[in-house]
Design a protein around this motif. Sequence first.
Motif, short mmCIF file in Angstrom:
data_model
loop_
_atom_site.label_atom_id
_atom_site.label_comp_id
_atom_site.label_asym_id
_atom_site.label_seq_id
_atom_site.Cartn_x
_atom_site.Cartn_y
_atom_site.Cartn_z
N GLY A 9 0.75 -1.36 -0.04
CA GLY A 9 0.15 0.01 -0.11
C GLY A 9 0.93 1.27 0.01
O GLY A 9 -0.05 2.43 0.30
N VAL A 10 2.25 1.13 -0.29
CA VAL A 10 2.97 2.41 -0.37
C VAL A 10 3.76 2.52 -1.57
O VAL A 10 4.15 1.55 -2.05
N LEU A 11 3.54 3.59 -2.33
CA LEU A 11 4.28 3.75 -3.42
C LEU A 11 5.68 4.65 -3.24
O LEU A 11 5.84 5.20 -2.43
N ALA A 34 8.08 8.22 -0.60
CA ALA A 34 7.11 7.28 -0.22
C ALA A 34 5.69 7.92 -0.05
O ALA A 34 5.71 9.06 0.34
N LEU A 35 4.83 7.27 -0.60
CA LEU A 35 3.34 7.96 -0.76
C LEU A 35 2.41 7.03 -0.34
O LEU A 35 2.55 5.74 -0.53
N VAL A 94 14.85 0.36 1.33
CA VAL A 94 14.54 0.76 -0.06
C VAL A 94 15.72 1.23 -0.69
O VAL A 94 16.65 1.84 0.07
N PHE A 95 16.32 0.52 -1.66
CA PHE A 95 17.45 0.63 -2.11
C PHE A 95 17.59 1.41 -3.63
O PHE A 95 16.44 1.48 -4.32
N PHE A 96 18.55 2.34 -3.60
CA PHE A 96 18.48 3.26 -4.90
C PHE A 96 19.93 3.70 -5.18
O PHE A 96 20.79 3.65 -4.27
N ARG A 116 12.59 1.69 5.01
CA ARG A 116 11.25 1.59 4.34
C ARG A 116 10.19 2.58 5.14
O ARG A 116 9.51 3.26 4.37
N LYS A 117 10.10 2.65 6.45
CA LYS A 117 9.12 3.29 7.01
C LYS A 117 9.41 4.83 7.31
O LYS A 117 8.43 5.51 7.13
#
Length: 175
Positions: free
Chosen positions: A27-29, A40-41, A76-78, A89-90
Amino acid sequence: LQVAWTYETHDEFQGSEMQANPIVVDGVLYATTPKLKVFALDAATGKELWKFDPTPGQTRTARYRHRGVVVHKDRVFFTQRNRLWALDRKTGQPILTFGDSGRVDLRQGLSRNADNLSVSASSPGVVFEDMLIIGSSVAESLPSAPGDIRAYDVNTGKIRWIFHTIPHPGEFGYE
């Protein structure tokens, strides 16, 4: 179909572009902006949950081709130029136990010193088991860094293995 919500990054500039698809997990974009900020949205409402700027205070007007993020468990990797980042991630904050305060320098761990050479990645890589496997973009003229493919431990950022795209002595294909 009707537009449910929109999100403006306010990050565009002359010649900017986005070449990445956002991804939705639980549920998170998650996505990146033209200036390589990660956000994150709430996917249902479009409400911003967090935004991370890897280079706060710097003005960027160079065009970047970037392919997005990878989400794996709590991370989240970038990539941002020569850096591979791991964010929580949170919260969107760097995971300080990954690499050097949340980032790994992609110029390190190559078979020769690449500190003054161009090494970057537009792709965030792919996760297999507990490794993030990633290639890189290097210059096509000499001197240039090797374009090795590397696997990083998703928890620590340490290199687990390297595939030399140009075999070294003793490796298959060197002859």
